[in-house]
Write a protein that holds these residues in place. Sequence first.
Motif, PDB file in Angstrom:
ATOM      1  N   ALA A   1       2.125  -3.655 -12.106  1.00 52.29           N
ATOM      2  CA  ALA A   1       1.002  -3.462 -12.870  1.00 52.29           C
ATOM      3  C   ALA A   1       0.719  -1.945 -12.619  1.00 52.29           C
ATOM      4  O   ALA A   1       0.162  -1.341 -13.509  1.00 52.29           O
ATOM      5  N   ALA A   2       0.426  -1.459 -11.397  1.00 51.02           N
ATOM      6  CA  ALA A   2       0.206  -0.134 -11.147  1.00 51.02           C
ATOM      7  C   ALA A   2       1.335   0.804 -11.981  1.00 51.02           C
ATOM      8  O   ALA A   2       0.807   1.838 -12.400  1.00 51.02           O
ATOM      9  N   PHE A   3       2.569   0.475 -11.766  1.00 54.66           N
ATOM     10  CA  PHE A   3       3.445   1.302 -12.246  1.00 54.66           C
ATOM     11  C   PHE A   3       3.355   1.453 -14.254  1.00 54.66           C
ATOM     12  O   PHE A   3       3.360   2.414 -14.586  1.00 54.66           O
ATOM     13  N   MET A   4       2.865   0.184 -14.713  1.00 59.22           N
ATOM     14  CA  MET A   4       2.605   0.265 -16.047  1.00 59.22           C
ATOM     15  C   MET A   4       1.312   0.865 -16.509  1.00 59.22           C
ATOM     16  O   MET A   4       1.131   1.577 -17.282  1.00 59.22           O
ATOM     17  N   ASP A   5       0.443   0.945 -15.439  1.00 57.20           N
ATOM     18  CA  ASP A   5      -1.031   1.423 -15.685  1.00 57.20           C
ATOM     19  C   ASP A   5      -0.794   3.001 -15.911  1.00 57.20           C
ATOM     20  O   ASP A   5      -1.548   3.703 -16.644  1.00 57.20           O
ATOM     21  N   THR A   6       0.303   3.499 -15.220  1.00 54.20           N
ATOM     22  CA  THR A   6       0.340   4.961 -15.007  1.00 54.20           C
ATOM     23  C   THR A   6       1.284   5.398 -16.128  1.00 54.20           C
ATOM     24  O   THR A   6       1.150   6.397 -16.563  1.00 54.20           O
ATOM     25  N   HIS A   7       2.425   4.461 -16.282  1.00 55.77           N
ATOM     26  CA  HIS A   7       3.435   5.009 -17.061  1.00 55.77           C
ATOM     27  C   HIS A   7       3.902   4.249 -18.644  1.00 55.77           C
ATOM     28  O   HIS A   7       4.794   4.179 -18.875  1.00 55.77           O
TER      29      HIS A   7
ATOM     30  N   ARG B   1       0.733  -1.234  -0.086  1.00 55.02           N
ATOM     31  CA  ARG B   1      -0.086  -0.134   0.157  1.00 55.02           C
ATOM     32  C   ARG B   1       0.964   0.974   0.122  1.00 55.02           C
ATOM     33  O   ARG B   1       0.721   2.204  -0.541  1.00 55.02           O
ATOM     34  N   THR B   2       2.228   1.339   0.657  1.00 51.39           N
ATOM     35  CA  THR B   2       2.892   2.320   0.876  1.00 51.39           C
ATOM     36  C   THR B   2       3.524   2.387  -0.619  1.00 51.39           C
ATOM     37  O   THR B   2       3.602   3.558  -1.150  1.00 51.39           O
ATOM     38  N   HIS B   3       4.100   1.242  -1.226  1.00 57.96           N
ATOM     39  CA  HIS B   3       4.724   1.588  -2.265  1.00 57.96           C
ATOM     40  C   HIS B   3       3.968   2.010  -3.842  1.00 57.96           C
ATOM     41  O   HIS B   3       4.307   2.462  -4.763  1.00 57.96           O
ATOM     42  N   LEU B   4       2.552   1.770  -3.802  1.00 59.41           N
ATOM     43  CA  LEU B   4       1.644   1.803  -4.641  1.00 59.41           C
ATOM     44  C   LEU B   4       1.654   3.338  -5.100  1.00 59.41           C
ATOM     45  O   LEU B   4       1.633   3.933  -6.107  1.00 59.41           O
ATOM     46  N   ASP B   5       1.671   4.357  -4.005  1.00 66.14           N
ATOM     47  CA  ASP B   5       1.648   5.624  -4.259  1.00 66.14           C
ATOM     48  C   ASP B   5       2.840   6.417  -5.008  1.00 66.14           C
ATOM     49  O   ASP B   5       2.963   6.964  -5.918  1.00 66.14           O
ATOM     50  N   GLY B   6       4.108   5.531  -4.704  1.00 68.53           N
ATOM     51  CA  GLY B   6       5.201   5.836  -5.378  1.00 68.53           C
ATOM     52  C   GLY B   6       5.227   5.378  -6.650  1.00 68.53           C
ATOM     53  O   GLY B   6       5.959   6.083  -7.542  1.00 68.53           O
ATOM     54  N   ALA B   7       4.498   4.112  -6.998  1.00 66.42           N
ATOM     55  CA  ALA B   7       4.632   3.606  -8.287  1.00 66.42           C
ATOM     56  C   ALA B   7       3.768   4.597  -9.082  1.00 66.42           C
ATOM     57  O   ALA B   7       3.831   4.468 -10.475  1.00 66.42           O
ATOM     58  N   ARG B   8       2.991   5.070  -8.597  1.00 66.92           N
ATOM     59  CA  ARG B   8       1.901   6.252  -9.497  1.00 66.92           C
ATOM     60  C   ARG B   8       2.503   7.586  -9.558  1.00 66.92           C
ATOM     61  O   ARG B   8       1.680   8.279 -10.175  1.00 66.92           O
TER      62      ARG B   8
ATOM     63  N   GLN C   1       5.516  10.615 -10.316  1.00 69.19           N
ATOM     64  CA  GLN C   1       6.070  10.946 -11.556  1.00 69.19           C
ATOM     65  C   GLN C   1       7.144   9.939 -11.894  1.00 69.19           C
ATOM     66  O   GLN C   1       7.718   9.208 -11.109  1.00 69.19           O
ATOM     67  N   LEU C   2       7.591   9.750 -13.312  1.00 70.38           N
ATOM     68  CA  LEU C   2       8.181   8.441 -13.477  1.00 70.38           C
ATOM     69  C   LEU C   2       9.781   8.351 -12.706  1.00 70.38           C
ATOM     70  O   LEU C   2       9.983   7.218 -12.528  1.00 70.38           O
ATOM     71  N   PRO C   3      10.559   9.394 -12.731  1.00 70.05           N
ATOM     72  CA  PRO C   3      11.826   9.067 -11.886  1.00 70.05           C
ATOM     73  C   PRO C   3      11.449   8.608 -10.395  1.00 70.05           C
ATOM     74  O   PRO C   3      12.203   7.778 -10.211  1.00 70.05           O
ATOM     75  N   THR C   4      10.393   9.278  -9.889  1.00 75.46           N
ATOM     76  CA  THR C   4       9.986   8.637  -8.358  1.00 75.46           C
ATOM     77  C   THR C   4       9.706   7.206  -8.454  1.00 75.46           C
ATOM     78  O   THR C   4      10.108   6.379  -7.701  1.00 75.46           O
ATOM     79  N   ALA C   5       8.746   6.903  -9.629  1.00 79.90           N
ATOM     80  CA  ALA C   5       8.002   5.536  -9.791  1.00 79.90           C
ATOM     81  C   ALA C   5       8.945   4.783 -10.039  1.00 79.90           C
ATOM     82  O   ALA C   5       9.071   3.582  -9.790  1.00 79.90           O
ATOM     83  N   ARG C   6      10.121   5.012 -10.818  1.00 81.94           N
ATOM     84  CA  ARG C   6      11.163   4.148 -11.276  1.00 81.94           C
ATOM     85  C   ARG C   6      12.122   3.666 -10.104  1.00 81.94           C
ATOM     86  O   ARG C   6      12.300   2.422  -9.828  1.00 81.94           O
ATOM     87  N   GLN C   7      12.329   4.640  -9.155  1.00 82.68           N
ATOM     88  CA  GLN C   7      13.070   4.468  -7.968  1.00 82.68           C
ATOM     89  C   GLN C   7      12.383   3.488  -6.905  1.00 82.68           C
ATOM     90  O   GLN C   7      13.019   2.552  -6.480  1.00 82.68           O
ATOM     91  N   THR C   8      11.088   3.777  -6.790  1.00 84.93           N
ATOM     92  CA  THR C   8      10.152   2.989  -5.934  1.00 84.93           C
ATOM     93  C   THR C   8      10.021   1.453  -6.505  1.00 84.93           C
ATOM     94  O   THR C   8      10.349   0.576  -5.636  1.00 84.93           O
ATOM     95  N   LEU C   9       9.659   1.342  -7.705  1.00 87.66           N
ATOM     96  CA  LEU C   9       9.848   0.063  -8.144  1.00 87.66           C
ATOM     97  C   LEU C   9      11.098  -0.654  -8.066  1.00 87.66           C
ATOM     98  O   LEU C   9      11.082  -1.878  -7.606  1.00 87.66           O
TER      99      LEU C   9
END
Length: 455
Positions: free
Chosen positions: A68-74, A11-18, A20-28
């Motif tokens: 999936a959340a990362f790709m749904d967004t980016h 649940r914590t990581h989902l926000d990061g994955a959604r 902006q892309l630089p933050t989402a990439r690092q979170t993933l």
Amino acid sequence: MSVNDVRARLRTHLDGARAQLPTARQTLEEATRHSRALLDTLPRPVDRSAEQQAFAEAAVDADRTLRAAFMDTHAEEVYDELTDRRTRHLRLDELATAAAKAFPGLVPTTEQLATERAGPQARKQGHEIDQGIFFSRILRSPRAGTHLLDAMLRPTPRATALLPEFTGTGRVELGSVLLERTGAVARLTMCRDDALNAEDEAQVDDMETAVDLALLDPAVEVGLLRGGEMTHPRYRGRRVFSAGINLKALHSGDISLTGFLLRRELGYIHKLIRGVRTDDEPDWRPRTTDKPWVAVVDSFAIGGGAQLLLVFDHVIAAADAYISLPAAQEGIVPGAANFRLTRSAGPRLSRQVILEGKRIFATEPEARLLVDEVHDRVDLDLAVERGVERLRGSAVLANRRMLNLAEESPDDFRRYMGEFALQQAIRIHSSDVLDKVGRFSAASAPTVKGAAPRP
């Protein structure tokens, strides 16, 4: 860490994955690296306790939810980065390799896939499911998915290298496919004579190369696909069209998502419909080179062989041949047959064939929904020559192109393949599929499914 802890971290990581892309990439990257470290502390799957196995499954599931959340967004941003804003045309395997390097944790690395490929299907960890998530989101995107389909319509490097030889000699032996040009006809003969033309990755590569060459050769006006004579004991000396997927190769782990299941559909089968893309320069003319195709069914067209018939312009069958699609019985999805069969056979018969494994014999009335002509073996060769000659008409290409566009829009096909990428990746790693394929291989049966003479 418990299963509940895994869910809380997700649940914590989902926000990061959604984000902006630089933050989402690092979170993933950080989340999946942490998850792998935890999984590495566990015993081998066969030695795990019930609690440890539940934790492992929760961790893997959380990682996939995050991807999936990362790709749904980016998805479109990811694709644009990998293809330099759609100026590079990467094929499936090239795209997956580039994604593994540019976005750590998104898809399996080359090393991870090589390790899995070294063992049988039943021992794989299911890394290809992560590829399925990735490609499903790419294909769902009108912008990225359309560009990927276009990339897959381009001729393979192997075909480009072999084109001078084929145009010069009219003959190329590709291993499992023999390509010969006689007059204006390109004759593709599937010749896996020991396995009843059951397809593996090598044959998919040979088929795409042969289709490319036939489409690229300006002397060719019509393509013809037929099975050669077999050495398999049950059909020795007889022609066979196709027995579908090679189950022995599937059991041994040699049927991959990108190299077979997706490449087959987006590669040579799609090229049979749309043609091959050769021109990048702006022009008012069509950007693909396509030609009419005839298929000849000797003995049977099972599984993938039956799928092929759905994209041909004219199908001729021997009177003792039959057609079947037993993929659902094997636990997998029969390519794009679910997408195409209904328009040919209607919803009721399609469900009987795909869900219940109904065979259709060439002499039955229902067969006329799938084949155009039925002839006794002694009359078959003459019927074939008449069939290819009819498709050499000057207006055939334009009308064929319009028929294909009316029957199957590129966007509808793209959306179907987006769902197929995920569903098929899940199915080939499902326990029921692994059990069926394992029992099949252990029984030392022929290397095909459902191949049996007509009762």
